[in-house]
Design an enzyme around this catalytic site. Structure first.
Site, PDB file in Angstrom:
ATOM      1  N   ARG A 106       0.864  -1.197   0.000  1.00 53.30           N
ATOM      2  CA  ARG A 106       0.000   0.000   0.000  1.00 53.30           C
ATOM      3  C   ARG A 106       0.885   1.227   0.000  1.00 53.30           C
ATOM      4  NH1 ARG A 106      -5.024   1.861   3.787  1.00 53.30           N
ATOM      5  NH2 ARG A 106      -6.005   0.408   2.331  1.00 53.30           N
ATOM      6  N   HIS A 133      -7.599   0.732  -6.124  1.00 50.96           N
ATOM      7  CA  HIS A 133      -7.782  -0.041  -4.876  1.00 50.96           C
ATOM      8  C   HIS A 133      -8.497  -1.357  -5.250  1.00 50.96           C
ATOM      9  CE1 HIS A 133      -7.893  -0.893  -0.760  1.00 50.96           C
ATOM     10  NE2 HIS A 133      -8.752  -0.011  -0.299  1.00 50.96           N
ATOM     11  N   GLN A 136     -10.348  -3.762  -2.714  1.00 51.67           N
ATOM     12  CA  GLN A 136     -11.605  -3.166  -2.258  1.00 51.67           C
ATOM     13  C   GLN A 136     -12.729  -3.477  -3.251  1.00 51.67           C
ATOM     14  OE1 GLN A 136     -12.124  -0.982   0.680  1.00 51.67           O
ATOM     15  NE2 GLN A 136     -14.220  -1.494   0.130  1.00 51.67           N
ATOM     16  N   ASP A 229     -16.940   8.085  -0.752  1.00 52.51           N
ATOM     17  CA  ASP A 229     -15.632   7.909  -0.111  1.00 52.51           C
ATOM     18  C   ASP A 229     -15.276   9.251   0.530  1.00 52.51           C
ATOM     19  OD1 ASP A 229     -13.025   7.089   0.550  1.00 52.51           O
ATOM     20  OD2 ASP A 229     -12.241   7.393  -1.481  1.00 52.51           O
ATOM     21  N   CYS A 270     -16.130   2.578   1.314  1.00 54.48           N
ATOM     22  CA  CYS A 270     -14.964   1.717   1.592  1.00 54.48           C
ATOM     23  C   CYS A 270     -14.492   1.860   3.038  1.00 54.48           C
ATOM     24  CB  CYS A 270     -13.838   2.049   0.617  1.00 54.48           C
ATOM     25  SG  CYS A 270     -13.386   3.783   0.593  1.00 54.48           S
ATOM     26  N   ARG A 315     -13.856  -7.672   2.832  1.00 52.32           N
ATOM     27  CA  ARG A 315     -12.440  -7.432   2.497  1.00 52.32           C
ATOM     28  C   ARG A 315     -11.614  -8.675   2.806  1.00 52.32           C
ATOM     29  NH1 ARG A 315     -10.227  -2.609   2.348  1.00 52.32           N
ATOM     30  NH2 ARG A 315      -8.735  -3.762   1.086  1.00 52.32           N
TER      31      ARG A 315
HETATM   32  N1  NVA Z   1      -9.666   7.407  -1.150  1.00 55.22           N
HETATM   33  C1  NVA Z   1      -9.293   6.927   0.168  1.00 55.22           C
HETATM   34  C2  NVA Z   1      -9.616   5.480   0.300  1.00 55.22           C
HETATM   35  C3  NVA Z   1      -9.326   4.877   1.652  1.00 55.22           C
HETATM   36  C4  NVA Z   1      -9.634   3.417   1.729  1.00 55.22           C
HETATM   37  C5  NVA Z   1      -7.808   7.189   0.381  1.00 55.22           C
HETATM   38  O1  NVA Z   1      -7.027   6.930  -0.539  1.00 55.22           O
HETATM   39  O2  NVA Z   1      -7.440   7.653   1.461  1.00 55.22           O
HETATM   40  N1   CP Z   2     -11.106   0.551   2.952  1.00 50.37           N
HETATM   41  C1   CP Z   2      -9.820   0.479   3.329  1.00 50.37           C
HETATM   42  O1   CP Z   2      -8.907   0.235   2.529  1.00 50.37           O
HETATM   43  O2   CP Z   2      -9.630   0.677   4.654  1.00 50.37           O
HETATM   44  P1   CP Z   2      -8.224   0.825   5.386  1.00 50.37           P
HETATM   45  O3   CP Z   2      -7.617   2.114   4.928  1.00 50.37           O
HETATM   46  O4   CP Z   2      -8.548   0.810   6.851  1.00 50.37           O
HETATM   47  O5   CP Z   2      -7.353  -0.339   4.985  1.00 50.37           O
END
Ligand code: NVA
Ligand code: CP
Length: 330
Positions: A106, A133, A136, A229, A270, A315
């Site tokens: 990540r 993602h 997800q 989101d 998400c 997930r």
């Molecule tokens: N768009 C958000 C998704 C988190 C799961 C981010 O990238 O922070």
């Molecule tokens: N939805 C998601 O990816 O959550 P986290 O950032 O907690 O992993």
């Protein structure tokens, strides 16, 4: 279907049949977990979990899935490794590839996870980048399928900033799987044109449609799924909060939005979500801008139409499916 040795970096790399296979596998693994049938054929395998951004769901999903299956895990936190600072991603990939059977990553740019995959020699799974993602998406599609029985023909409306990982990935997933994708937001937040064109190509094959609209009434009408989101994603500068709150407030998911969708519509997110402003950042924004919520009201988030915790649970089952498929079915 043989996905052994494949990376999981974006759904663009997967056919609709492969995505459906992963969803079926996830449903099967979920059923097995619920009925206490162990799937633990991976003893002796180990995976590395690299997180250059923070996480609750993705990290826990990978760890629980791996442990359920008998694998060991090593978590590398956003500051606790040499990656990108003292050591290049290529060298890191070659080192971890010698020790681990799979690597989750990540972080920021998609090119980093692509680079990792190029040099690791073991499957690499994208646990979120700025652009995509994909794990997800499997959880979201499984949740939609659980609610409606099928995906084809369902209308999913994404409200908010559609230029980032979630908007991009939902447009790809929907267009591959024959769903009607709507990005409902201001023009500035529409997904990038090149990706829209790519997805229109998928849509032509699958019977999906892609609509970009600024009109909330028109966009959300008769929707099956309303999705949103956070308005400010991880890695974005603090300065953007004010502008986002101002520009995206008309695209908040409220009970009026849900009422305009089908009676059977569900709400997905998400997570994490700013449905109330009780968290540290939320409280600070609430005070600064005099607001009580952001992308979704607490009322919708807590309603029976909201399936966000089924989605979060999924997930784990879907990430387990990705690992089973790419490490090789037992
Ligand atoms: N768009 C958000 C998704 C988190 C799961 C981010 O990238 O922070
Ligand atoms: N939805 C998601 O990816 O959550 P986290 O950032 O907690 O992993």
């Amino acid at each position: 279907m043989d996905l052994k040795g494949r990376n999981f970096l974006t759904l663009k790399d997967f056919t609709p049949e492969e995505i459906t296979y992963l969803l079926d596998l996830a449903a099967d693994l979920k059923e097995k977990k619920k009925s206490g049938v162990p799937v633990d054929h991976y003893h002796g395998k180990n995976i590395a979990l690299i997180f250059e951004k923070t996480s609750t769901r993705t990290r826990c999903a990978f760890e629980v899935a791996a442990h359920d299956m008998g694998m060991g895990t090593t978590y590398l936190d956003p500051s606790g490794s040499q990656i990108g600072k003292k050591e290049s991603i290529e060298d890191t990939a070659r080192v971890l590839g010698r020790m681990y059977d799979g690597i989750e990553y990540r972080g920021f740019g998609q090119e980093i996870v692509e680079d990792l995959a190029k040099y690791a020699g073991v499957p690499v799974w994208n646990g979120l980048t700025n652009e995509y993602h994909p794990t997800q998406m499997l959880a979201d599609m499984l949740t939609i399928r659980e609610n409606f029985g099928e995906l084809k023909g369902r209308k999913l409306v994404y409200m908010g900033d559609a230029r980032f990982n979630m908007g991009n990935s939902l447009m790809i997933a929907c267009s591959k799987l024959g769903m009607h994708f709507v990005a409902c937001t201001t023009k500035e937040y529409f997904p990038n044109e090149e990706l829209v064109e790519t997805c229109k190509g998928y849509a032509a094959q699958s019977g999906a449609t892609i609509t970009l609209t600024e009109d909330v009434k028109e966009g959300t009408k008769d929707a099956d799924v309303i999705y949103t989101d956070v308005w400010v994603s991880m890695g974005e500068p603090d300065e953007v909060w004010e502008k986002r709150i101002k520009e995206l407030s008309p695209y908040k998911v409220t009970k009026e939005v849900m009422a305009n969708a089908k009676d059977t519509a569900i709400f997905l997110h998400c997570l994490p979500a700013f449905h109330d402003l009780k968290t540290k950042i939320g409280a600070e924004m609430g005070q600064r801008f005099g607001i009580e919520d952001m992308e979704v009201t607490d009322e919708v988030f807590e309603s029976a139409q909201s399936k966000v915790f089924d989605e979060a649970e999924n997930r784990m089952h879907t990430i387990k499916a990705v690992m089973v498929a790419t490490l090789g079915e037992f």
